[in-house]
Design a protein around this motif. Structure first.
Motif, PDB file in Angstrom:
ATOM      1  N   ASP A   3     -82.663 -63.373  87.290  1.00 16.98           N
ATOM      2  CA  ASP A   3     -83.013 -62.207  86.468  1.00 16.98           C
ATOM      3  C   ASP A   3     -81.797 -61.578  85.789  1.00 16.98           C
ATOM      4  OD1 ASP A   3     -85.740 -62.375  87.179  1.00 16.98           O
ATOM      5  OD2 ASP A   3     -85.340 -61.278  89.042  1.00 16.98           O
ATOM      6  N   GLY A   4     -80.698 -62.320  85.724  1.00 13.90           N
ATOM      7  CA  GLY A   4     -79.499 -61.795  85.092  1.00 13.90           C
ATOM      8  C   GLY A   4     -78.480 -61.332  86.118  1.00 13.90           C
ATOM      9  N   TRP A   5     -77.436 -60.672  85.649  1.00 11.95           N
ATOM     10  CA  TRP A   5     -76.346 -60.213  86.507  1.00 11.95           C
ATOM     11  C   TRP A   5     -76.765 -58.944  87.249  1.00 11.95           C
ATOM     12  CZ3 TRP A   5     -72.085 -63.090  87.367  1.00 11.95           C
ATOM     13  CH2 TRP A   5     -71.841 -64.147  86.482  1.00 11.95           C
ATOM     14  N   LYS A   6     -76.606 -58.966  88.571  1.00  7.93           N
ATOM     15  CA  LYS A   6     -76.983 -57.834  89.424  1.00  7.93           C
ATOM     16  C   LYS A   6     -75.761 -57.354  90.214  1.00  7.93           C
ATOM     17  CE  LYS A   6     -81.408 -58.195  88.494  1.00  7.93           C
ATOM     18  NZ  LYS A   6     -82.170 -57.174  87.819  1.00  7.93           N
ATOM     19  N   LEU A   7     -75.723 -56.048  90.442  1.00  5.58           N
ATOM     20  CA  LEU A   7     -74.610 -55.443  91.156  1.00  5.58           C
ATOM     21  C   LEU A   7     -74.674 -55.774  92.641  1.00  5.58           C
ATOM     22  CD1 LEU A   7     -72.197 -53.635  90.465  1.00  5.58           C
ATOM     23  CD2 LEU A   7     -73.643 -51.657  90.945  1.00  5.58           C
ATOM     24  N   TRP A   8     -73.561 -56.232  93.171  1.00  2.65           N
ATOM     25  CA  TRP A   8     -73.447 -56.607  94.578  1.00  2.65           C
ATOM     26  C   TRP A   8     -72.679 -55.523  95.343  1.00  2.65           C
ATOM     27  CZ3 TRP A   8     -70.293 -61.562  96.187  1.00  2.65           C
ATOM     28  CH2 TRP A   8     -70.508 -61.851  97.532  1.00  2.65           C
ATOM     29  N   SER A   9     -71.644 -54.965  94.671  1.00  4.61           N
ATOM     30  CA  SER A   9     -70.826 -53.964  95.329  1.00  4.61           C
ATOM     31  C   SER A   9     -70.198 -53.032  94.292  1.00  4.61           C
ATOM     32  CB  SER A   9     -69.720 -54.647  96.141  1.00  4.61           C
ATOM     33  OG  SER A   9     -68.920 -53.687  96.808  1.00  4.61           O
ATOM     34  N   HIS A  10     -70.121 -51.761  94.628  1.00  5.63           N
ATOM     35  CA  HIS A  10     -69.432 -50.756  93.799  1.00  5.63           C
ATOM     36  C   HIS A  10     -68.453 -50.030  94.702  1.00  5.63           C
ATOM     37  CE1 HIS A  10     -68.684 -47.300  91.168  1.00  5.63           C
ATOM     38  NE2 HIS A  10     -68.915 -46.536  92.236  1.00  5.63           N
ATOM     39  N   HIS A  11     -67.218 -49.850  94.216  1.00  4.29           N
ATOM     40  CA  HIS A  11     -66.220 -49.073  94.959  1.00  4.29           C
ATOM     41  C   HIS A  11     -65.530 -48.150  93.973  1.00  4.29           C
ATOM     42  CE1 HIS A  11     -63.220 -48.739  98.395  1.00  4.29           C
ATOM     43  NE2 HIS A  11     -62.825 -47.881  97.479  1.00  4.29           N
ATOM     44  N   GLY A  12     -65.676 -46.855  94.181  1.00  3.74           N
ATOM     45  CA  GLY A  12     -65.029 -45.862  93.329  1.00  3.74           C
ATOM     46  C   GLY A  12     -64.001 -45.084  94.121  1.00  3.74           C
ATOM     47  N   SER A  13     -62.835 -44.888  93.522  1.00  2.00           N
ATOM     48  CA  SER A  13     -61.755 -44.167  94.178  1.00  2.00           C
ATOM     49  C   SER A  13     -61.207 -43.113  93.229  1.00  2.00           C
ATOM     50  CB  SER A  13     -60.652 -45.153  94.577  1.00  2.00           C
ATOM     51  OG  SER A  13     -59.607 -44.487  95.237  1.00  2.00           O
ATOM     52  N   PRO A  14     -61.058 -41.864  93.693  1.00  2.00           N
ATOM     53  CA  PRO A  14     -60.559 -40.827  92.790  1.00  2.00           C
ATOM     54  C   PRO A  14     -59.108 -41.086  92.398  1.00  2.00           C
ATOM     55  CG  PRO A  14     -60.673 -39.988  95.037  1.00  2.00           C
ATOM     56  CD  PRO A  14     -61.280 -41.368  95.050  1.00  2.00           C
ATOM     57  N   VAL A  15     -58.773 -40.694  91.182  1.00  2.00           N
ATOM     58  CA  VAL A  15     -57.389 -40.771  90.721  1.00  2.00           C
ATOM     59  C   VAL A  15     -56.772 -39.395  90.970  1.00  2.00           C
ATOM     60  CG1 VAL A  15     -55.875 -41.085  88.723  1.00  2.00           C
ATOM     61  CG2 VAL A  15     -57.937 -42.491  88.969  1.00  2.00           C
ATOM     62  N   LEU A  16     -55.755 -39.378  91.768  1.00  2.00           N
ATOM     63  CA  LEU A  16     -55.074 -38.127  92.068  1.00  2.00           C
ATOM     64  C   LEU A  16     -53.886 -38.009  91.135  1.00  2.00           C
ATOM     65  CD1 LEU A  16     -55.228 -38.415  95.962  1.00  2.00           C
ATOM     66  CD2 LEU A  16     -56.824 -37.266  94.428  1.00  2.00           C
ATOM     67  N   ALA A  17     -54.122 -37.382  89.979  1.00  2.00           N
ATOM     68  CA  ALA A  17     -53.102 -37.290  88.935  1.00  2.00           C
ATOM     69  C   ALA A  17     -52.094 -36.193  89.270  1.00  2.00           C
ATOM     70  CB  ALA A  17     -53.755 -37.002  87.591  1.00  2.00           C
ATOM     71  N   GLU A  18     -50.824 -36.484  88.956  1.00  2.00           N
ATOM     72  CA  GLU A  18     -49.776 -35.481  89.113  1.00  2.00           C
ATOM     73  C   GLU A  18     -49.849 -34.498  87.956  1.00  2.00           C
ATOM     74  OE1 GLU A  18     -45.999 -37.427  89.057  1.00  2.00           O
ATOM     75  OE2 GLU A  18     -46.014 -37.813  91.191  1.00  2.00           O
ATOM     76  N   SER A  19     -49.517 -33.257  88.232  1.00  2.00           N
ATOM     77  CA  SER A  19     -49.394 -32.291  87.130  1.00  2.00           C
ATOM     78  C   SER A  19     -48.052 -32.512  86.464  1.00  2.00           C
ATOM     79  CB  SER A  19     -49.494 -30.866  87.667  1.00  2.00           C
ATOM     80  OG  SER A  19     -48.320 -30.549  88.391  1.00  2.00           O
ATOM     81  N   ASP A  20     -47.859 -31.982  85.261  1.00  2.00           N
ATOM     82  CA  ASP A  20     -46.589 -32.122  84.554  1.00  2.00           C
ATOM     83  C   ASP A  20     -45.441 -31.537  85.356  1.00  2.00           C
ATOM     84  OD1 ASP A  20     -47.795 -33.409  82.457  1.00  2.00           O
ATOM     85  OD2 ASP A  20     -47.956 -31.629  81.194  1.00  2.00           O
ATOM     86  N   GLU A  21     -45.680 -30.410  86.034  1.00  2.00           N
ATOM     87  CA  GLU A  21     -44.634 -29.773  86.824  1.00  2.00           C
ATOM     88  C   GLU A  21     -44.169 -30.674  87.963  1.00  2.00           C
ATOM     89  OE1 GLU A  21     -46.002 -25.979  88.166  1.00  2.00           O
ATOM     90  OE2 GLU A  21     -46.287 -25.223  86.109  1.00  2.00           O
ATOM     91  N   GLU A  22     -45.114 -31.339  88.646  1.00  2.00           N
ATOM     92  CA  GLU A  22     -44.763 -32.208  89.759  1.00  2.00           C
ATOM     93  C   GLU A  22     -43.945 -33.394  89.294  1.00  2.00           C
ATOM     94  OE1 GLU A  22     -48.471 -31.605  92.865  1.00  2.00           O
ATOM     95  OE2 GLU A  22     -48.663 -33.043  91.239  1.00  2.00           O
ATOM     96  N   SER A  23     -44.325 -34.000  88.155  1.00  2.00           N
ATOM     97  CA  SER A  23     -43.595 -35.174  87.670  1.00  2.00           C
ATOM     98  C   SER A  23     -42.197 -34.790  87.193  1.00  2.00           C
ATOM     99  CB  SER A  23     -44.372 -35.903  86.586  1.00  2.00           C
ATOM    100  OG  SER A  23     -44.594 -35.072  85.475  1.00  2.00           O
ATOM    101  N   GLU A  24     -42.015 -33.579  86.628  1.00  2.00           N
ATOM    102  CA  GLU A  24     -40.693 -33.134  86.204  1.00  2.00           C
ATOM    103  C   GLU A  24     -39.804 -32.869  87.408  1.00  2.00           C
ATOM    104  OE1 GLU A  24     -41.184 -29.754  83.641  1.00  2.00           O
ATOM    105  OE2 GLU A  24     -42.254 -30.946  82.126  1.00  2.00           O
ATOM    106  N   ALA A  25     -40.374 -32.320  88.496  1.00  2.00           N
ATOM    107  CA  ALA A  25     -39.624 -31.994  89.696  1.00  2.00           C
ATOM    108  C   ALA A  25     -39.108 -33.252  90.390  1.00  2.00           C
ATOM    109  CB  ALA A  25     -40.470 -31.181  90.657  1.00  2.00           C
ATOM    110  N   SER A  26     -39.837 -34.366  90.254  1.00  2.00           N
ATOM    111  CA  SER A  26     -39.416 -35.599  90.918  1.00  2.00           C
ATOM    112  C   SER A  26     -38.395 -36.390  90.106  1.00  2.00           C
ATOM    113  CB  SER A  26     -40.635 -36.466  91.227  1.00  2.00           C
ATOM    114  OG  SER A  26     -41.251 -36.901  90.029  1.00  2.00           O
ATOM    115  N   ASP A  27     -38.141 -35.994  88.861  1.00  2.00           N
ATOM    116  CA  ASP A  27     -37.157 -36.703  88.025  1.00  2.00           C
ATOM    117  C   ASP A  27     -35.728 -36.398  88.419  1.00  2.00           C
ATOM    118  OD1 ASP A  27     -39.119 -37.915  86.594  1.00  2.00           O
ATOM    119  OD2 ASP A  27     -39.110 -36.479  84.951  1.00  2.00           O
TER     120      ASP A  27
END
Length: 147
Positions: free
Chosen positions: A123-147
């Motif tokens: 019947d076509g392509w069927k989903l077997w597994s889905h895995h979602g993971s949040p992206v924990l983005a750095e703020s601009d302040e955090e990335s500047e502090a680590s430079d």
């Protein structure tokens, strides 16, 4: 008319999953999943196994989300024989239930990286597994502090 490649068919099936979620169409979403041994990991959730448990989770999400829209980016499709792997970034805009009837709750943006595994069926392509993971983005302040 040219027929679609396997990768194009898989990408359409992948897109259909997100469109069904946006519409809150549990029936359409259910048809996209394989029967039997499937798995799903929503961001922050434990592993869900089996068709009943996975589909119940989507029903719960749909019942508690007034509005959701997915903008998929970085979509990569790889097909080997009867198995396909899709990786993508889900740029999600969602609305929680509103305080007042007839109004939309606050909108929240979220980035999730997802891996979707499909199997070829009669019947076509069927989903077997889905895995979602949040992206924990750095703020601009955090990335500047680590430079």
């Amino acid at each position: 008319m040219t027929s679609l490649t396997d990768a194009e068919q898989v990408e359409r099936a992948n897109t259909a999953l997100y469109e069904a979620m946006e519409r809150g169409d549990h029936e359409a979403l259910s048809r996209l999943w394989l029967d039997g041994d499937i798995s799903c990991v929503h961001p922050g959730w434990p592993v869900l196994r089996g068709r009943g448990e996975v589909l119940r989770s989507y029903a719960l999400i749909m019942a508690n989300t007034d509005y959701i829209q997915f903008f998929l980016t970085d979509v990569e499709v790889s097909v080997v024989a009867d198995t396909a792997l899709v990786t993508c970034t889900e740029n999600i805009l969602s609305g929680a239930p509103a305080e007042e009837e007839g109004e939309l709750g606050p909108l929240v943006g979220q980035l999730v990286v997802a891996t979707n595994v499909f199997r070829r069926t009669a019947d076509g392509w069927k989903l077997w597994s889905h895995h979602g993971s949040p992206v924990l983005a750095e703020s601009d302040e955090e990335s500047e502090a680590s430079d």
